[in-house]
Design a protein around this motif. Structure first.
Motif, PDB file in Angstrom:
ATOM      1  N   ILE A 111      43.531  36.605  63.468  1.00 47.51           N
ATOM      2  CA  ILE A 111      43.035  35.242  63.669  1.00 47.51           C
ATOM      3  C   ILE A 111      44.227  34.301  63.710  1.00 47.51           C
ATOM      4  O   ILE A 111      44.964  34.188  62.720  1.00 47.51           O
ATOM      5  N   ASP A 112      44.448  33.628  64.833  1.00 48.26           N
ATOM      6  CA  ASP A 112      45.608  32.740  64.919  1.00 48.26           C
ATOM      7  C   ASP A 112      45.351  31.453  64.148  1.00 48.26           C
ATOM      8  O   ASP A 112      44.212  31.117  63.809  1.00 48.26           O
ATOM      9  N   PHE A 113      46.430  30.728  63.877  1.00 46.77           N
ATOM     10  CA  PHE A 113      46.331  29.549  63.018  1.00 46.77           C
ATOM     11  C   PHE A 113      45.461  28.452  63.644  1.00 46.77           C
ATOM     12  O   PHE A 113      44.691  27.788  62.944  1.00 46.77           O
ATOM     13  N   ALA A 114      45.569  28.248  64.952  1.00 47.33           N
ATOM     14  CA  ALA A 114      44.764  27.210  65.602  1.00 47.33           C
ATOM     15  C   ALA A 114      43.283  27.536  65.508  1.00 47.33           C
ATOM     16  O   ALA A 114      42.450  26.648  65.252  1.00 47.33           O
ATOM     17  N   THR A 115      42.940  28.798  65.710  1.00 42.75           N
ATOM     18  CA  THR A 115      41.537  29.203  65.589  1.00 42.75           C
ATOM     19  C   THR A 115      41.038  28.967  64.174  1.00 42.75           C
ATOM     20  O   THR A 115      39.931  28.445  63.972  1.00 42.75           O
ATOM     21  N   ALA A 116      41.845  29.346  63.177  1.00 46.04           N
ATOM     22  CA  ALA A 116      41.440  29.154  61.785  1.00 46.04           C
ATOM     23  C   ALA A 116      41.240  27.679  61.464  1.00 46.04           C
ATOM     24  O   ALA A 116      40.269  27.299  60.794  1.00 46.04           O
ATOM     25  N   ALA A 117      42.144  26.819  61.969  1.00 46.69           N
ATOM     26  CA  ALA A 117      42.030  25.388  61.702  1.00 46.69           C
ATOM     27  C   ALA A 117      40.843  24.768  62.413  1.00 46.69           C
ATOM     28  O   ALA A 117      40.365  23.709  62.013  1.00 46.69           O
ATOM     29  N   SER A 118      40.356  25.426  63.456  1.00 46.48           N
ATOM     30  CA  SER A 118      39.183  24.916  64.168  1.00 46.48           C
ATOM     31  C   SER A 118      37.890  25.504  63.629  1.00 46.48           C
ATOM     32  O   SER A 118      36.805  25.140  64.079  1.00 46.48           O
ATOM     33  N   LEU A 119      38.010  26.395  62.643  1.00 49.46           N
ATOM     34  CA  LEU A 119      36.855  27.165  62.183  1.00 49.46           C
ATOM     35  C   LEU A 119      36.401  26.837  60.775  1.00 49.46           C
ATOM     36  O   LEU A 119      35.198  26.870  60.491  1.00 49.46           O
ATOM     37  N   MET A 120      37.329  26.511  59.884  1.00 51.16           N
ATOM     38  CA  MET A 120      36.988  26.509  58.462  1.00 51.16           C
ATOM     39  C   MET A 120      35.933  25.469  58.081  1.00 51.16           C
ATOM     40  O   MET A 120      34.835  25.821  57.639  1.00 51.16           O
ATOM     41  N   MET A 121      36.224  24.199  58.238  1.00 49.03           N
ATOM     42  CA  MET A 121      35.278  23.163  57.817  1.00 49.03           C
ATOM     43  C   MET A 121      33.991  23.221  58.634  1.00 49.03           C
ATOM     44  O   MET A 121      32.883  23.267  58.099  1.00 49.03           O
ATOM     45  N   GLN A 122      34.128  23.253  59.950  1.00 44.66           N
ATOM     46  CA  GLN A 122      32.943  23.218  60.785  1.00 44.66           C
ATOM     47  C   GLN A 122      32.218  24.555  60.793  1.00 44.66           C
ATOM     48  O   GLN A 122      30.988  24.598  60.899  1.00 44.66           O
ATOM     49  N   GLY A 123      32.956  25.651  60.657  1.00 42.84           N
ATOM     50  CA  GLY A 123      32.305  26.956  60.590  1.00 42.84           C
ATOM     51  C   GLY A 123      31.492  27.127  59.329  1.00 42.84           C
ATOM     52  O   GLY A 123      30.361  27.631  59.363  1.00 42.84           O
ATOM     53  N   LEU A 124      32.051  26.702  58.203  1.00 40.41           N
ATOM     54  CA  LEU A 124      31.302  26.787  56.947  1.00 40.41           C
ATOM     55  C   LEU A 124      30.132  25.809  56.943  1.00 40.41           C
ATOM     56  O   LEU A 124      29.067  26.105  56.392  1.00 40.41           O
ATOM     57  N   ALA A 148      27.920  19.925  72.130  1.00 38.49           N
ATOM     58  CA  ALA A 148      29.234  20.249  72.676  1.00 38.49           C
ATOM     59  C   ALA A 148      30.366  19.953  71.709  1.00 38.49           C
ATOM     60  O   ALA A 148      31.528  20.217  72.017  1.00 38.49           O
ATOM     61  N   GLY A 149      30.041  19.418  70.534  1.00 40.49           N
ATOM     62  CA  GLY A 149      31.066  19.152  69.532  1.00 40.49           C
ATOM     63  C   GLY A 149      31.452  20.419  68.788  1.00 40.49           C
ATOM     64  O   GLY A 149      30.879  21.493  68.986  1.00 40.49           O
ATOM     65  N   GLY A 150      32.416  20.285  67.886  1.00 38.76           N
ATOM     66  CA  GLY A 150      32.883  21.449  67.146  1.00 38.76           C
ATOM     67  C   GLY A 150      31.791  22.123  66.347  1.00 38.76           C
ATOM     68  O   GLY A 150      31.595  23.348  66.424  1.00 38.76           O
ATOM     69  N   VAL A 151      31.043  21.346  65.557  1.00 43.68           N
ATOM     70  CA  VAL A 151      29.941  21.916  64.776  1.00 43.68           C
ATOM     71  C   VAL A 151      28.839  22.398  65.712  1.00 43.68           C
ATOM     72  O   VAL A 151      28.274  23.477  65.526  1.00 43.68           O
ATOM     73  N   GLY A 152      28.521  21.608  66.734  1.00 46.57           N
ATOM     74  CA  GLY A 152      27.429  21.963  67.628  1.00 46.57           C
ATOM     75  C   GLY A 152      27.624  23.296  68.324  1.00 46.57           C
ATOM     76  O   GLY A 152      26.676  24.098  68.429  1.00 46.57           O
ATOM     77  N   LEU A 153      28.834  23.567  68.794  1.00 47.44           N
ATOM     78  CA  LEU A 153      29.088  24.827  69.484  1.00 47.44           C
ATOM     79  C   LEU A 153      29.006  26.011  68.529  1.00 47.44           C
ATOM     80  O   LEU A 153      28.486  27.083  68.877  1.00 47.44           O
ATOM     81  N   LEU A 154      29.508  25.841  67.304  1.00 46.78           N
ATOM     82  CA  LEU A 154      29.408  26.920  66.316  1.00 46.78           C
ATOM     83  C   LEU A 154      27.959  27.120  65.875  1.00 46.78           C
ATOM     84  O   LEU A 154      27.495  28.264  65.729  1.00 46.78           O
ATOM     85  N   LEU A 155      27.231  26.024  65.679  1.00 48.13           N
ATOM     86  CA  LEU A 155      25.819  26.103  65.325  1.00 48.13           C
ATOM     87  C   LEU A 155      25.028  26.878  66.380  1.00 48.13           C
ATOM     88  O   LEU A 155      24.221  27.758  66.051  1.00 48.13           O
ATOM     89  N   THR A 156      25.274  26.526  67.630  1.00 49.21           N
ATOM     90  CA  THR A 156      24.557  27.185  68.725  1.00 49.21           C
ATOM     91  C   THR A 156      24.765  28.693  68.675  1.00 49.21           C
ATOM     92  O   THR A 156      23.809  29.483  68.777  1.00 49.21           O
ATOM     93  N   GLN A 157      26.008  29.112  68.497  1.00 49.83           N
ATOM     94  CA  GLN A 157      26.302  30.541  68.464  1.00 49.83           C
ATOM     95  C   GLN A 157      25.668  31.222  67.249  1.00 49.83           C
ATOM     96  O   GLN A 157      25.139  32.334  67.349  1.00 49.83           O
ATOM     97  N   MET A 158      25.719  30.565  66.090  1.00 45.58           N
ATOM     98  CA  MET A 158      25.161  31.177  64.883  1.00 45.58           C
ATOM     99  C   MET A 158      23.642  31.274  64.937  1.00 45.58           C
ATOM    100  O   MET A 158      23.058  32.243  64.445  1.00 45.58           O
TER     101      MET A 158
END
Length: 321
Positions: A111-124, A148-158
């Motif tokens: 997991i690269d650093f940019a992916t991790a920084a885009s994942l933690m707060m909004q992914g959790l 289409a936002g950060g949370v929205g795209l992760l929510l959609t996938q989950m």
């Protein structure tokens, strides 16, 4: 080291890059070289002085990923050179940050650093919304604002990972494709306060099981009207337009209304580690993808705030020191 400092509350112009000196890490702390920091709406609220009684001057940012440089006394979980990520460590808009071990999670090598920084707060946050707040069951229909936002795209996938169906809302047509690519079954275009009719025509009058709404007062009435009996309205995020007082007896159809906090979801370290490992596993397996909308330098932090507040962005905005 350089960091984004603000001496006063206000607009994006209060963010400036300055040289500061961090103390040595204390007991239970580590010094981390920040490789990427996430930009969140929470940061814009702090910049404006909303919420807690923030002390100035301060360094903004809470989310990121990096490499441990040094450890303080009584630290046994990490050593210098370890890759780590975090969802809440104040001061993350900088080249380095002092972080409590309790807030750090090990970052897998794949997991690269940019992916991790885009994942933690909004992914959790998204994990909390589909797990504890409204546990998505196969066949559930969810309506996602700002899809289409950060949370929205992760929510959609989950939601799709849990077997649900997704109707996403975007504000403009050029955001439709990214939401469909995330797995949404349908996407509607419009403002949050004028969307219910379009959704109900799409569903032939059938209301949905859950609405995920980060818009605040703008979409509140339409979100309520879209819920089926015993449906859940899950509000999240710091609202730019707060919701006025609610007459509870005016709420329709025996719905559940909640404003959850991701901090409560991962208040126990074992849960933080477990849920983070799940996010990383989904990403590693290709089941969950982050979308990085734009990268900024520390000097461009003010522009990052202008962009996220414009609501014209897609995906996650990150700062790379």
């Amino acid at each position: 080291m350089k960091a984004v400092i603000m001496q006063a509350f206000g607009g994006p112009e209060v963010l400036t890059v300055q040289d500061i000196q961090l103390p040595e890490p204390g007991p239970g702390q580590v010094l981390v070289k920040v490789k990427a920091a996430g930009v969140n709406f929470m940061d814009t609220g702090v910049r404006r002085g909303l919420g807690a009684a923030w002390e100035l001057p301060m360094t903004l940012g809470v989310e990121g990923a990096g490499i441990v440089l040094a450890t303080g006394p009584q630290v046994t979980e990490f050593v210098a050179g370890d890759r780590v990520a975090w969802h809440y460590v104040p001061g993350s808009y900088g080249e380095k940050v002092i972080a409590p071990v309790s807030q750090l999670v090990p970052l897998p090598d794949d997991i690269d650093f940019a992916t991790a920084a885009s994942l933690m707060m909004q992914g959790l946050t998204a994990s909390n919304l589909v797990d504890k707040v409204h546990r998505i069951q196969p066949g559930d229909v969810a309506f996602v604002h700002a899809a289409a936002g950060g949370v929205g795209l992760l929510l959609t996938q989950m939601i799709k990972l849990h077997g649900g169906k997704v109707i996403g809302r975007v504000s403009q047509a050029d955001k439709v494709d990214v939401v469909l690519a995330a797995g949404a079954d349908y996407v509607v275009i419009g403002r949050a306060h004028n969307i219910a009719g379009q959704v109900l025509r799409l569903t032939e009058g059938q209301r949905v099981n859950v609405v995920y709404d980060g818009t605040g007062s703008e979409g509140f009435a339409d979100s309520l009207s879209l819920l089926d009996y015993f449906g859940t309205l899950a509000l999240y995020g710091p609202f730019m337009n707060p919701i006025p007082p609610i007459d509870i007896f005016s709420v329709p159809r025996s719905i559940k209304l909640t404003y959850p906090s991701v901090m409560h979801y991962v208040r126990e370290r074992e849960v933080l580690l477990e849920k983070s490992r799940q996010l990383f596993a989904w990403v590693g397996a290709g089941k969950l993808k982050t979308v990085i909308g734009k990268r900024y330098s520390l000097e461009e932090a003010g522009q990052a705030h202008r962009d996220i507040e414009s609501r014209n962005t897609t995906g996650k905005l990150i700062i790379v020191p």
